[in-house]
Design an enzyme around this catalytic site. Structure first.
Site, short mmCIF file in Angstrom:
data_model
loop_
_atom_site.label_atom_id
_atom_site.label_comp_id
_atom_site.label_asym_id
_atom_site.label_seq_id
_atom_site.Cartn_x
_atom_site.Cartn_y
_atom_site.Cartn_z
N ASN A 7 0.97 -1.19 0.00
CA ASN A 7 0.07 -0.10 0.13
C ASN A 7 0.81 1.22 -0.11
OD1 ASN A 7 -1.87 2.10 0.32
ND2 ASN A 7 -2.72 1.24 2.27
N ARG A 90 -2.54 -2.07 -3.44
CA ARG A 90 -3.69 -1.44 -3.27
C ARG A 90 -3.89 -0.05 -4.01
NH1 ARG A 90 -5.14 2.93 0.92
NH2 ARG A 90 -7.09 3.37 0.61
N HIS A 180 -13.11 2.30 0.10
CA HIS A 180 -13.04 1.33 1.00
C HIS A 180 -13.64 0.08 0.74
CE1 HIS A 180 -13.39 4.65 4.36
NE2 HIS A 180 -12.09 4.39 4.10
N HIS A 208 -18.22 1.00 7.57
CA HIS A 208 -16.56 1.07 7.83
C HIS A 208 -16.36 2.36 8.51
CE1 HIS A 208 -12.36 0.43 6.72
NE2 HIS A 208 -12.28 1.72 7.08
N ASN A 211 -10.94 6.59 10.47
CA ASN A 211 -10.54 8.17 10.37
C ASN A 211 -11.25 8.72 9.25
OD1 ASN A 211 -8.93 8.83 12.34
ND2 ASN A 211 -7.31 7.90 11.48
N ARG A 241 -12.80 15.28 7.88
CA ARG A 241 -13.55 15.55 6.77
C ARG A 241 -14.80 15.86 7.06
NH1 ARG A 241 -11.93 10.19 3.79
NH2 ARG A 241 -9.79 10.02 4.81
N ASP A 284 -11.45 9.31 17.93
CA ASP A 284 -13.04 9.11 18.56
C ASP A 284 -12.69 8.86 20.10
OD1 ASP A 284 -15.69 8.58 17.96
OD2 ASP A 284 -15.45 6.54 18.69
N ARG A 285 -11.64 8.23 20.41
CA ARG A 285 -11.32 7.97 21.85
C ARG A 285 -11.33 9.41 22.72
NH1 ARG A 285 -6.83 3.81 20.35
NH2 ARG A 285 -6.47 5.58 18.68
N GLY A 333 -15.71 1.30 14.25
CA GLY A 333 -16.87 0.28 14.29
C GLY A 333 -16.40 -0.90 14.94
N GLU A 334 -15.22 -1.33 14.99
CA GLU A 334 -14.41 -2.35 15.81
C GLU A 334 -14.50 -2.19 17.16
OE1 GLU A 334 -10.93 -4.04 13.79
OE2 GLU A 334 -11.85 -3.55 11.82
N ASN A 335 -14.37 -0.78 17.71
CA ASN A 335 -13.92 -0.45 19.11
C ASN A 335 -15.05 0.29 19.67
OD1 ASN A 335 -11.14 -1.68 19.18
ND2 ASN A 335 -10.66 -0.49 17.60
N GLU A 386 -8.23 -5.81 4.85
CA GLU A 386 -8.06 -5.40 3.36
C GLU A 386 -6.96 -6.05 2.69
OE1 GLU A 386 -8.78 -1.56 4.87
OE2 GLU A 386 -9.50 -0.89 3.07
P1 AMP Z 1 -9.01 3.61 11.24
O1 AMP Z 1 -8.71 4.65 10.30
O2 AMP Z 1 -9.94 2.30 10.90
O3 AMP Z 1 -7.61 2.97 11.76
O4 AMP Z 1 -9.69 4.10 12.65
C1 AMP Z 1 -9.02 5.10 13.46
C2 AMP Z 1 -9.92 5.55 14.37
O5 AMP Z 1 -10.47 4.40 15.29
C3 AMP Z 1 -9.74 6.56 15.33
O6 AMP Z 1 -10.66 7.79 15.33
C4 AMP Z 1 -9.53 5.94 16.49
O7 AMP Z 1 -10.02 6.82 17.58
C5 AMP Z 1 -10.79 4.81 16.40
N1 AMP Z 1 -10.60 4.09 17.59
C6 AMP Z 1 -9.56 3.09 18.04
N2 AMP Z 1 -9.75 2.42 19.14
C7 AMP Z 1 -11.04 2.95 19.75
C8 AMP Z 1 -11.54 2.50 20.80
N3 AMP Z 1 -11.47 1.78 21.86
N4 AMP Z 1 -12.89 3.44 20.89
C9 AMP Z 1 -13.23 4.44 19.79
N5 AMP Z 1 -12.56 4.56 18.93
C10 AMP Z 1 -11.50 3.89 18.73
#
Ligand code: AMP
Length: 406
Positions: A7, A90, A180, A208, A211, A241, A284-285, A333-335, A386
């Site tokens: 990538n 990619r 995505h 998805h 960020n 964005r 997001d955290r 979405g995963e966290n 991916e």
């Molecule tokens: P990505 O672009 O898929 O790598 O996702 C990055 C985003 O995932 C960032 O905004 C992180 O804050 C968010 N993220 C990672 N861990 C957590 C968590 N435990 N709770 C909420 N958001 C999270």
């Protein structure tokens, strides 16, 4: 068969070496700030991370660093590059030219080049990555390109056209492309597997959320609509964005603030979204923490994001005349347990029930079903992959050339 997944970004080069026998990641890493004085390398082998400062003037030098890391020294995982059967790249923008993953040829590179206007930050970097690979590996090693938007190529015109004069579609190919796609394809496929059903019989909404975020409606295994558009700026608010706006907001602010097209793009891509609303928080955290501590603008940013996600899901239920499953993936979405809880609880009126225990367990790469056993619509957390999808496509195409015993 060992496959190297690449990538290449404008100043970075990420890679994963995957043994397709068992689909195991043997090594992965990233070359960062390629082309600058302080370029660096970070690798991960056997779950252990390591990093070093290495000069890398360009992508070819970055490739030579990757070669060295894979074949020499204490983190060596292969004896020589000849153990790598094929390379998968990619590529962000395949426009209307590429509807599926493709073997790299001179014509394919020219095609990707012709789309640089539509992805000025990404496609030129991908070409550099492909050319660097060709220099280091030689032209005999099959290289495959996997396009971020190929999965979205099944959208009907009523979903992908914008309401601007048709001539601009004809002249500049202005339309919704979506992004995505590799992630949406992977998680929708996994969702069907988990449900034990043929994807042709399912209506799935894949979220998805990271960020950059996008939501896609997948009916019968085919994309019928997606939130990102001509560029990854469309859709709902993201880390930095804006997502979609009344276009007049842009022309009005350009007049008032005297923004050039470059400044406009910079503000909408890098200073807007959750960051712009909260006043400087994009992770997001940080937003969740600040909101829980009473920061009103962080709370507003959080509520805007959750609201817009519900709105997209609702509209895609209308588009597909129903939904069988909703999937969360990507870093957020995963966290983000509170986000998922909010979405599930807000769809109780169409029969979604929520399982708080399973929601708590689904974190940091751990997926699960977060809807209750009686839920009419299944809700899953499925960690995206991916790179694996790119490796699978690369294997399939490379095997046609090399045979399956390589
Ligand atoms: P990505 O672009 O898929 O790598 O996702 C990055 C985003 O995932 C960032 O905004 C992180 O804050 C968010 N993220 C990672 N861990 C957590 C968590 N435990 N709770 C909420 N958001 C999270």
């Amino acid at each position: 068969m060992k496959i190297l997944v690449i990538n290449a970004g404008s100043s970075s080069l990420k890679y994963q070496l995957i043994d397709m026998n068992g689909e195991v990641v043997i090594a992965k890493g990233i070359c960062e700030r390629v082309g600058s004085e302080d370029s660096s390398f970070e690798g991960k082998v056997n779950g252990v991370k390591y990093e070093k400062k290495v000069p890398m003037k360009n992508h070819t030098e970055a490739f030579l660093v990757v070669e060295k890391e894979l074949t020499q020294g204490e983190h060596k995982v292969i004896n020589s590059l000849s153990e790598i059967s094929a390379i998968g790249h990619r590529v962000v923008q395949g426009g209307s030219l590429f509807k599926e993953s493709t073997l790299v040829t001179d014509e394919v590179i020219a095609g990707i080049e012709s789309l640089c206007d539509l992805a000025p930050l990404h496609n030129p970097a991908h070409i550099q990555g492909i050319n660097a690979c060709r220099e280091v590996f030689g032209k005999d090693v099959p290289e495959v390109v996997v396009f971020d938007n190929a999965f979205h190529s099944t959208m009907p015109p009523e979903a992908y056209m914008y309401g601007v004069p048709y001539e601009y579609y004809q002249k500049y190919k202005i339309r919704r492309y979506g992004f995505h796609g590799t992630s949406h394809r992977y998680v929708s496929g996994e969702c069907a597997k988990i449900m034990g059903k043929d994807i042709k019989d399912l209506k799935i909404i894949t979220c998805h959320l990271g960020n950059g975020s996008s939501i896609t409606a997948v009916e019968g295994g085919k994309v019928v609509d997606t939130s990102m558009g001509l560029t990854p700026l469309d859709g709902f608010i993201m880390g930095t964005r804006s997502g979609n706006l009344d276009p007049s907001v842009v022309t009005y602010l350009q007049e008032k603030e005297g923004w050039t097209p470059e400044q406009t793009s910079e503000i909408l891509n890098k200073k807007s979204g959750v960051y712009g609303i909260s006043g400087g928080l994009s992770d997001d955290r940080d937003i969740l923490k600040a909101a829980s501590e009473g920061n009103e603008r962080a709370e507003l940013a959080k509520e805007m994001l959750w609201y817009e996600i519900r709105k997209y899901i609702g509209s895609y239920i209308a588009v597909m005349h129903g939904v069988d499953a909703i999937v969360f993936t990507g870093g957020i979405g995963e966290n983000s347990q509170p986000l998922r809880q909010n979405i599930c609880e807000n769809f109780a009126y169409i029969g979604v029930t929520f399982n708080p225990e399973e929601n708590k367990k689904a974190i940091r790469g751990q997926g699960g079903e977060i809807s209750g056993p009686d839920s009419k619509i299944k809700v899953y957390v499925i960690p995206t992959n991916e790179e694996l999808m790119i490796a699978r496509d690369t294997k399939e195409i490379a095997e046609k050339i090399l045979g399956s015993d390589k």
